[in-house]
Structures are given as structure tokens and as C-alpha cells.
Design a protein around this motif. Structure first.
Motif, PDB file in Angstrom:
ATOM      1  N   TRP A  28       0.685  -0.842  -0.537  1.00 19.51           N
ATOM      2  CA  TRP A  28       0.153  -0.004   0.318  1.00 19.51           C
ATOM      3  C   TRP A  28       1.162   1.593   0.295  1.00 19.51           C
ATOM      4  N   ALA A  29       2.093   1.385   0.597  1.00 17.56           N
ATOM      5  CA  ALA A  29       2.385   2.189   1.171  1.00 17.56           C
ATOM      6  C   ALA A  29       3.760   3.010  -0.532  1.00 17.56           C
ATOM      7  N   ALA A  30       3.845   1.950  -1.032  1.00 19.42           N
ATOM      8  CA  ALA A  30       4.647   2.174  -2.200  1.00 19.42           C
ATOM      9  C   ALA A  30       5.804   3.044  -1.983  1.00 19.42           C
ATOM     10  N   GLY A  31       6.527   2.935  -1.227  1.00 15.29           N
ATOM     11  CA  GLY A  31       7.422   3.106  -0.497  1.00 15.29           C
ATOM     12  C   GLY A  31       7.516   4.214   0.008  1.00 15.29           C
ATOM     13  N   ARG A  32       6.332   4.942   0.207  1.00 10.52           N
ATOM     14  CA  ARG A  32       6.329   6.132   0.973  1.00 10.52           C
ATOM     15  C   ARG A  32       6.784   5.969   2.274  1.00 10.52           C
ATOM     16  N   TYR A  33       7.092   4.601   3.116  1.00 11.85           N
ATOM     17  CA  TYR A  33       7.893   4.857   4.377  1.00 11.85           C
ATOM     18  C   TYR A  33       8.078   3.491   4.866  1.00 11.85           C
ATOM     19  N   THR A  34       8.709   3.588   5.555  1.00 18.39           N
ATOM     20  CA  THR A  34       9.222   1.749   6.328  1.00 18.39           C
ATOM     21  C   THR A  34       8.546   1.516   7.244  1.00 18.39           C
ATOM     22  N   VAL A  35       8.480  -0.365   7.294  1.00 15.29           N
ATOM     23  CA  VAL A  35       7.565  -0.658   7.523  1.00 15.29           C
ATOM     24  C   VAL A  35       8.422  -1.465   8.246  1.00 15.29           C
ATOM     25  N   GLU A  36       8.661  -2.146   9.078  1.00 10.40           N
ATOM     26  CA  GLU A  36       9.982  -2.480   9.810  1.00 10.40           C
ATOM     27  C   GLU A  36       9.197  -3.772  11.270  1.00 10.40           C
ATOM     28  N   THR A  37       9.629  -4.649  11.884  1.00 12.26           N
ATOM     29  CA  THR A  37       9.078  -5.717  12.625  1.00 12.26           C
ATOM     30  C   THR A  37      10.096  -5.949  13.872  1.00 12.26           C
ATOM     31  N   ALA A  38       8.726  -5.681  15.428  1.00 11.76           N
ATOM     32  CA  ALA A  38       9.934  -7.198  16.445  1.00 11.76           C
ATOM     33  C   ALA A  38       8.537  -8.515  16.308  1.00 11.76           C
ATOM     34  N   GLU A  39       9.663  -9.118  16.636  1.00 13.74           N
ATOM     35  CA  GLU A  39       9.036 -11.202  16.867  1.00 13.74           C
ATOM     36  C   GLU A  39       8.101 -10.473  18.141  1.00 13.74           C
ATOM     37  N   ASN A  40       8.447  -9.155  19.407  1.00 13.15           N
ATOM     38  CA  ASN A  40       8.184 -10.118  20.721  1.00 13.15           C
ATOM     39  C   ASN A  40       8.250  -8.684  21.086  1.00 13.15           C
TER      40      ASN A  40
END
Length: 266
Positions: A28-40
């Protein structure tokens, strides 16, 4: 709303859910912002205390550090992200607690992609508006806020004076001129104005001019000279002198400082 350099942190101990949210948001963002994750929650808490995130999407129930504990830890974060919590139907009590702690909204499992994107966009707008209000709060002269034309102690003459000054701030105003327009003796007007506003007329005028100048430094691309002229100073040299006396820095340095803060907020 500009999404450039905005960062979202997705926290869920279920890899499939975590990666699914990340993928949906990235498409959806198509590079407009960064999506990061954390597993806990442990990893997420450490990152939130060190890095700048604009939106936190977290499962409400996780081992070790829950989503609720994660939200509580944001009290130590200077610029808090908007928060969306994820939960199952049986965990709605946790959702209520999360909302009481300041979460923006919640999503129920299984997640609906369209709803995820809608709520995420609303949360980002909410976060941006909060940061804008925070910046504007720093500009406000609270002494001016104390002057309320609708107060019962405020006479009609002073009300008219306040309105006139507000509408003619760029003119070469003097107390004698304003008093004359109200058909009042200048000395009498001076006493009346200070009694009812708590400020001498000259101080009020200077504070108001500098307040307007700061707003223009933040919200416009006008030059320092143009801003000074628009708020009633005949020369940029005198405007810079008065501004520096009251704010401790020159108008250009003030603008740069505000700009740097805005870059950090992004």
C-alpha cells in the motif's frame, strides 16, 4: 499528508501475522514509508526507546512483554507513536485497557486488509496532527493567551483596540494613534489598557508582532525582511534586533531550529 521517512513498527509473536501485516502495508505504501517488525515485546520496547517510530501496531497479548506493557513503556518516549492494538474477541478487556492507555484504535483478528489500511492511515494522520500541535505549542505566547476580550472586566474601548491592532499589525501603529481612533486621551487609554489586559500597550504590541512573526517563520517561505515588514517593522535590521532581544536568537536561526525539529519529527 507527507509519509516521507515515516516508520511503522509491527509487533507480533506470530510470524505469519507479523509478515502479513508488513507485506500489506508495504504494498500500500509503495515506498512512502518504512515498515519494520519486531517478533516480541522485549525487542520492540528496546527499539522504541532508541529509535523514532510514527506508528506502532502491536498484538495485545504476547509472552514476556505484552502489548499493554509496551504501551506503558511509551511514557519514557519523547515523541510517542500512534498505537493500534490487535486482539481476538476474547481479549476485549485488554483492548479497553489499551485504549485507556492512549491507543488510537484496535483491530480484531482475523485482520481485514482494507480495515487495516484505513485505520493505519487515520492513525498516521492523528500522529502528525499531534506533532503539529506540539510544535505550535512551543510558539505560543501564553501571556497573550491570558488576554480574553470576552472577559467581563474588558471594556468596549479595549476590545476595540485589541481588534484594531490585530487587523492592522503590519501598519506603523502607535498608542496615540489607537487611542485617537477610539476618541480617548492617550494617557487615559494607556492606564485603561494595562488595567484590563495586564500588559502595557507597547509590550502587548511587541509580543503580538513577534508571535505572528514566529508563525510565519514556521509556516511560510517569506524572507526575514518580508516577515518583519508584514508584522510592522520598517527595517529588517530593527526586526532582527527586537526578535533576538526577546527570543535569544535571530529570526533565521529560529527558523532553522524549528526546521530541524520538523525534520526530526518526520
Amino acid at each position: 499528508m507527507s509519509m516521507v521517512n515515516k516508520t511503522i513498527l509491527v509487533v507480533d509473536d506470530e510470524p505469519r501475522t507479523r509478515q502479513g501485516i508488513k507485506q500489506t502495508l508495504e504494498q500500500w505504501a509503495a515506498g512512502r514509508y518504512t515498515v519494520e517488525t519486531a517478533e516480541n515485546g522485549v525487542e520492540a520496547r528496546e527499539r522504541l526507546l532508541k529509535e523514532r517510530f510514527h506508528l506502532l501496531i502491536t498484538d495485545v497479548r504476547m509472552p514476556q512483554v505484552s502489548g499493554l506493557e509496551l504501551i506503558r513503556s511509551l511514557s519514557a518516549v519523547h515523541r510517542k507513536p500512534a498505537v493500534i492494538v490487535i486482539s481476538g474477541y476474547a481479549e476485549f478487556t485488554y483492548v479497553q485497557q489499551a485504549l485507556q492507555l492512549g491507543a488510537f484504535n484496535y483491530l480484531l483478528k482475523p485482520l481485514d486488509k482494507a480495515e487495516l489500511l484505513r485505520v493505519a492511515e487515520e492513525a498516521l494522520k492523528h500522529e502528525e496532527e499531534g506533532q503539529r500541535r506540539e510544535k505550535l505549542e512551543k510558539l505560543v505566547d501564553h501571556r497573550l493567551l491570558e488576554i480574553d476580550p470576552d472577559q467581563p472586566v474588558m471594556g468596549e474601548a479595549v476590545r476595540e483596540a485589541l481588534a484594531y491592532v490585530e487587523g492592522h499589525l503590519g501598519d506603523q501603529l502607535t498608542m496615540a494613534e489607537v487611542a485617537g481612533r477610539l476618541h480617548l486621551n492617550a494617557s487615559y487609554f494607556s492606564v485603561l489598557f494595562k488595567e484590563q489586559t495586564g500588559l502595557p500597550f507597547s509590550e502587548y504590541l511587541t509580543r503580538l508582532r513577534l508571535q505572528r512573526a514566529k508563525e510565519l517563520l514556521l509556516n511560510s517561505r517569506l524572507s526575514v525582511a518580508e516577515i518583519g515588514e508584514s508584522v510592522g517593522y520598517r527595517t529588517d535590521k530593527y526586526f532582527i534586533k527586537v526578535f533576538k532581544e526577546h527570543e535569544g536568537v535571530s529570526p533565521s536561526r529560529y527558523r532553522q531550529r524549528i526546521s530541524d525539529q520538523a525534520d526530526n519529527i518526520q
